[in-house]
Write a protein that holds these residues in place. Sequence first.
Motif, PDB file in Angstrom:
ATOM      1  N   SER A 151      -0.458  10.742 -23.379  1.00  0.00           N
ATOM      2  CA  SER A 151       0.173   9.440 -23.577  1.00  0.00           C
ATOM      3  C   SER A 151      -0.875   8.343 -23.658  1.00  0.00           C
ATOM      4  O   SER A 151      -2.045   8.550 -23.343  1.00  0.00           O
ATOM      5  N   THR A 152      -0.417   7.144 -24.066  1.00  0.00           N
ATOM      6  CA  THR A 152      -1.260   5.954 -24.097  1.00  0.00           C
ATOM      7  C   THR A 152      -0.468   4.789 -23.518  1.00  0.00           C
ATOM      8  O   THR A 152       0.721   4.632 -23.800  1.00  0.00           O
ATOM      9  N   HIS A 153      -1.137   3.975 -22.695  1.00  0.00           N
ATOM     10  CA  HIS A 153      -0.469   2.851 -22.046  1.00  0.00           C
ATOM     11  C   HIS A 153      -1.291   1.576 -22.193  1.00  0.00           C
ATOM     12  O   HIS A 153      -2.512   1.600 -22.103  1.00  0.00           O
ATOM     13  N   ASP A 154      -0.583   0.453 -22.377  1.00  0.00           N
ATOM     14  CA  ASP A 154      -1.202  -0.868 -22.341  1.00  0.00           C
ATOM     15  C   ASP A 154      -1.077  -1.501 -20.963  1.00  0.00           C
ATOM     16  O   ASP A 154      -1.806  -2.446 -20.640  1.00  0.00           O
ATOM     17  N   PHE A 155      -0.135  -1.026 -20.168  1.00  0.00           N
ATOM     18  CA  PHE A 155       0.079  -1.555 -18.827  1.00  0.00           C
ATOM     19  C   PHE A 155       0.764  -0.503 -17.976  1.00  0.00           C
ATOM     20  O   PHE A 155       1.288   0.502 -18.485  1.00  0.00           O
ATOM     21  N   TYR A 156       0.754  -0.733 -16.674  1.00  0.00           N
ATOM     22  CA  TYR A 156       1.466   0.125 -15.722  1.00  0.00           C
ATOM     23  C   TYR A 156       2.177  -0.776 -14.715  1.00  0.00           C
ATOM     24  O   TYR A 156       1.605  -1.774 -14.256  1.00  0.00           O
ATOM     25  N   ASP A 157       3.403  -0.426 -14.390  1.00  0.00           N
ATOM     26  CA  ASP A 157       4.138  -1.137 -13.350  1.00  0.00           C
ATOM     27  C   ASP A 157       3.966  -0.403 -12.033  1.00  0.00           C
ATOM     28  O   ASP A 157       4.293   0.784 -11.924  1.00  0.00           O
ATOM     29  N   ILE A 158       3.442  -1.108 -11.050  1.00  0.00           N
ATOM     30  CA  ILE A 158       3.198  -0.527  -9.736  1.00  0.00           C
ATOM     31  C   ILE A 158       4.041  -1.259  -8.701  1.00  0.00           C
ATOM     32  O   ILE A 158       4.697  -2.262  -9.010  1.00  0.00           O
ATOM     33  N   VAL A 159       4.044  -0.759  -7.484  1.00  0.00           N
ATOM     34  CA  VAL A 159       4.801  -1.379  -6.394  1.00  0.00           C
ATOM     35  C   VAL A 159       3.859  -1.611  -5.220  1.00  0.00           C
ATOM     36  O   VAL A 159       3.181  -0.683  -4.765  1.00  0.00           O
ATOM     37  N   TYR A 160       3.823  -2.850  -4.744  1.00  0.00           N
ATOM     38  CA  TYR A 160       3.076  -3.167  -3.534  1.00  0.00           C
ATOM     39  C   TYR A 160       4.022  -3.128  -2.336  1.00  0.00           C
ATOM     40  O   TYR A 160       5.143  -3.641  -2.404  1.00  0.00           O
ATOM     41  N   VAL A 161       3.539  -2.519  -1.259  1.00  0.00           N
ATOM     42  CA  VAL A 161       4.314  -2.396  -0.027  1.00  0.00           C
ATOM     43  C   VAL A 161       3.556  -3.113   1.081  1.00  0.00           C
ATOM     44  O   VAL A 161       2.331  -2.967   1.207  1.00  0.00           O
ATOM     45  N   TYR A 162       4.288  -3.877   1.881  1.00  0.00           N
ATOM     46  CA  TYR A 162       3.694  -4.627   2.986  1.00  0.00           C
ATOM     47  C   TYR A 162       4.425  -4.307   4.283  1.00  0.00           C
ATOM     48  O   TYR A 162       5.655  -4.371   4.339  1.00  0.00           O
ATOM     49  N   ILE A 163       3.675  -3.970   5.301  1.00  0.00           N
ATOM     50  CA  ILE A 163       4.235  -3.760   6.634  1.00  0.00           C
ATOM     51  C   ILE A 163       3.546  -4.750   7.567  1.00  0.00           C
ATOM     52  O   ILE A 163       2.306  -4.795   7.631  1.00  0.00           O
ATOM     53  N   SER A 164       4.322  -5.545   8.276  1.00  0.00           N
ATOM     54  CA  SER A 164       3.739  -6.564   9.146  1.00  0.00           C
ATOM     55  C   SER A 164       4.439  -6.584  10.496  1.00  0.00           C
ATOM     56  O   SER A 164       5.585  -6.144  10.636  1.00  0.00           O
ATOM     57  N   ASP A 165       3.722  -7.103  11.489  1.00  0.00           N
ATOM     58  CA  ASP A 165       4.303  -7.266  12.830  1.00  0.00           C
ATOM     59  C   ASP A 165       4.354  -8.732  13.240  1.00  0.00           C
ATOM     60  O   ASP A 165       4.510  -9.053  14.406  1.00  0.00           O
ATOM     61  N   GLY A 166       4.212  -9.614  12.260  1.00  0.00           N
ATOM     62  CA  GLY A 166       4.217 -11.041  12.543  1.00  0.00           C
ATOM     63  C   GLY A 166       2.826 -11.625  12.633  1.00  0.00           C
ATOM     64  O   GLY A 166       2.598 -12.784  12.262  1.00  0.00           O
ATOM     65  N   GLU A 167       1.864 -10.852  13.107  1.00  0.00           N
ATOM     66  CA  GLU A 167       0.488 -11.312  13.228  1.00  0.00           C
ATOM     67  C   GLU A 167      -0.422 -10.625  12.217  1.00  0.00           C
ATOM     68  O   GLU A 167      -1.296 -11.261  11.621  1.00  0.00           O
ATOM     69  N   TYR A 168      -0.239  -9.338  12.024  1.00  0.00           N
ATOM     70  CA  TYR A 168      -1.079  -8.560  11.115  1.00  0.00           C
ATOM     71  C   TYR A 168      -0.248  -8.049   9.943  1.00  0.00           C
ATOM     72  O   TYR A 168       0.955  -7.795  10.086  1.00  0.00           O
ATOM     73  N   LEU A 169      -0.911  -7.886   8.804  1.00  0.00           N
ATOM     74  CA  LEU A 169      -0.244  -7.428   7.579  1.00  0.00           C
ATOM     75  C   LEU A 169      -0.994  -6.236   7.009  1.00  0.00           C
ATOM     76  O   LEU A 169      -2.202  -6.315   6.743  1.00  0.00           O
ATOM     77  N   GLY A 170      -0.305  -5.128   6.834  1.00  0.00           N
ATOM     78  CA  GLY A 170      -0.870  -3.950   6.189  1.00  0.00           C
ATOM     79  C   GLY A 170      -0.389  -3.848   4.757  1.00  0.00           C
ATOM     80  O   GLY A 170       0.779  -4.115   4.467  1.00  0.00           O
ATOM     81  N   ARG A 171      -1.279  -3.440   3.852  1.00  0.00           N
ATOM     82  CA  ARG A 171      -0.953  -3.374   2.429  1.00  0.00           C
ATOM     83  C   ARG A 171      -1.049  -1.945   1.914  1.00  0.00           C
ATOM     84  O   ARG A 171      -1.930  -1.191   2.325  1.00  0.00           O
ATOM     85  N   GLY A 172      -0.153  -1.595   1.011  1.00  0.00           N
ATOM     86  CA  GLY A 172      -0.192  -0.306   0.342  1.00  0.00           C
ATOM     87  C   GLY A 172       0.238  -0.447  -1.100  1.00  0.00           C
ATOM     88  O   GLY A 172       0.836  -1.452  -1.493  1.00  0.00           O
ATOM     89  N   GLU A 173      -0.054   0.584  -1.899  1.00  0.00           N
ATOM     90  CA  GLU A 173       0.225   0.541  -3.334  1.00  0.00           C
ATOM     91  C   GLU A 173       0.798   1.861  -3.800  1.00  0.00           C
ATOM     92  O   GLU A 173       0.278   2.924  -3.459  1.00  0.00           O
ATOM     93  N   ALA A 174       1.876   1.784  -4.578  1.00  0.00           N
ATOM     94  CA  ALA A 174       2.451   2.959  -5.236  1.00  0.00           C
ATOM     95  C   ALA A 174       2.210   2.833  -6.732  1.00  0.00           C
ATOM     96  O   ALA A 174       2.679   1.877  -7.361  1.00  0.00           O
ATOM     97  N   ALA A 175       1.465   3.792  -7.296  1.00  0.00           N
ATOM     98  CA  ALA A 175       1.218   3.854  -8.737  1.00  0.00           C
ATOM     99  C   ALA A 175       1.823   5.157  -9.246  1.00  0.00           C
ATOM    100  O   ALA A 175       1.119   6.164  -9.394  1.00  0.00           O
ATOM    101  N   PRO A 176       3.138   5.189  -9.479  1.00  0.00           N
ATOM    102  CA  PRO A 176       3.815   6.444  -9.826  1.00  0.00           C
ATOM    103  C   PRO A 176       3.457   6.929 -11.220  1.00  0.00           C
ATOM    104  O   PRO A 176       3.114   6.145 -12.105  1.00  0.00           O
ATOM    105  N   SER A 177       3.533   8.256 -11.393  1.00  0.00           N
ATOM    106  CA  SER A 177       3.214   8.884 -12.678  1.00  0.00           C
ATOM    107  C   SER A 177       4.390   9.726 -13.150  1.00  0.00           C
ATOM    108  O   SER A 177       4.922  10.543 -12.394  1.00  0.00           O
ATOM    109  N   LEU A 178       4.769   9.549 -14.408  1.00  0.00           N
ATOM    110  CA  LEU A 178       5.846  10.363 -14.976  1.00  0.00           C
ATOM    111  C   LEU A 178       5.469  11.832 -15.024  1.00  0.00           C
ATOM    112  O   LEU A 178       6.346  12.699 -15.040  1.00  0.00           O
TER     113      LEU A 178
END
Length: 345
Positions: free
Chosen positions: A21-48
Motif C-alpha cells: 500500500s501507499t499512504h499520504d497520512f495516518y490517523d493515530i490515537v493519543y491516550v492520556y492517563i492522569s492523576d491530577g498532578e502527573y500526565l502519562g502519554r501513549g500512542e496507538a498507530a493501528p495497522s490494517l
Amino acid sequence: MNLNYTTYRIICSHPFGISRSTHDFYDIVYVYISDGEYLGRGEAAPSLRYNESTDKVIRQLESIDSLNNMTLDEGILWCKKNANEISSLEAALSTAWLDLWSLKKQRSISDFFKSGNNMLDTSFTISIGDLDLIPKKIEEAKTYNILKIKLGVNEEHDKNIIKLIRNETDKVIRVDANEGWDLDTGKKMCKWLADHNVEFVEQPFKAQNLRDTAKLRDVSPLPLIADENSIKSSNIPDIAHAFDGINIKLMKCGSLFEAKKMIDVAHKYDMKIMLGCMVESSIGITAMSNLSPQVDFADLDGNLLINNDPYIGVEVIDGKLKLPSGDGLGLTLNPEHKKDFNNLR
C-alpha cells in the motif's frame, strides 16, 4: 485517575509506499492517563495488516468505564484487559500508564528497564514511490548513516531502486521486502543484494510461507530478519529455524514489557534483534527507543517520516538516537505545531 484520548492525523513528508500500500497520512490515537498532578502519554498507530483501525481503537476506548488507582503490575494487566486484543491500543494504554508511573517515581523509563547508554544509529527509510524522488530522499537522509529501503514489487523494479540509490550514496542499506517476494525472486535478490553493501533482508515472504523462508535462509548470503512473523515472544520458538533475527514493534507486541520479553527470548535463541516501528509520532518512537541499547539494530524513524509531529522526544544526532532527559518518557509539546494542540496534552 482520568483516561482521555483524541485522534490526530500525521502527515507523511512523502507518500509512504510499501509492497502492499501507499499512504499520504495516518490517523493515530493519543491516550492520556492522569492523576491530577502527573500526565502519562501513549500512542496507538493501528495497522490494517493486523486488522486494526483508528475506529476500532476509539470504539474500544469508549467502552472503558473507569480507571482506579493501581500498582504498576495491576495497571499493566488493566491495560491488556481493556485493550481487548487490539495491540496498538494496548501499546497506547500501557505506554501512558508506564509514563505516568515513572513520572510519579521520578525515574526515566530507560532507567526502569536498565537499558544503559549504548544508543544505536537508526536507519532512515526510503519507501516505494516515485523513482524521480530518490535523489531528494537521499539528500534528506544525509545525516543518517544507514538507509532502509522498501522493496518487494518485482525483481526488475527492486534492482532499479538499489541502482538509483547506489548512484547517490554508498551508505549501508537494509532491505525490507514486506512479504513481497516468492522463493525464486528471494534467492536471486539476496545473492544480488549481497554485492551492494546490504546488511540484511527483512521479511522476504508472506508470514504463512515459513517453509520457503527456511529454504532461503539455507542459501542466502544475507541474514533474514522476521517482521510479520515476529509479533510476540511466543512466536520466536516457531520461527528461529527460518530467520536469523527478529524485528520488534511496539504496535504489534502491545507493550514495552512484552518487547523486553521478546528481547530476552530472542537472546536465548541467539537471534539478532532490531527495534522497528510503524509511521508514528514521537510518543511511540521515544517509548521504543528506551530499549534500543539492549538490541543490535534500530529502525526507529517513524517520527522522522512525518512533517507535523506534535511532540518532542527522542532526537537523532549524527544518525544516532539520543533520549530526552527527564523522568518518564521525557516528552514535551512541539512549539512549532501550536495549531495542533487544541485536543493534545
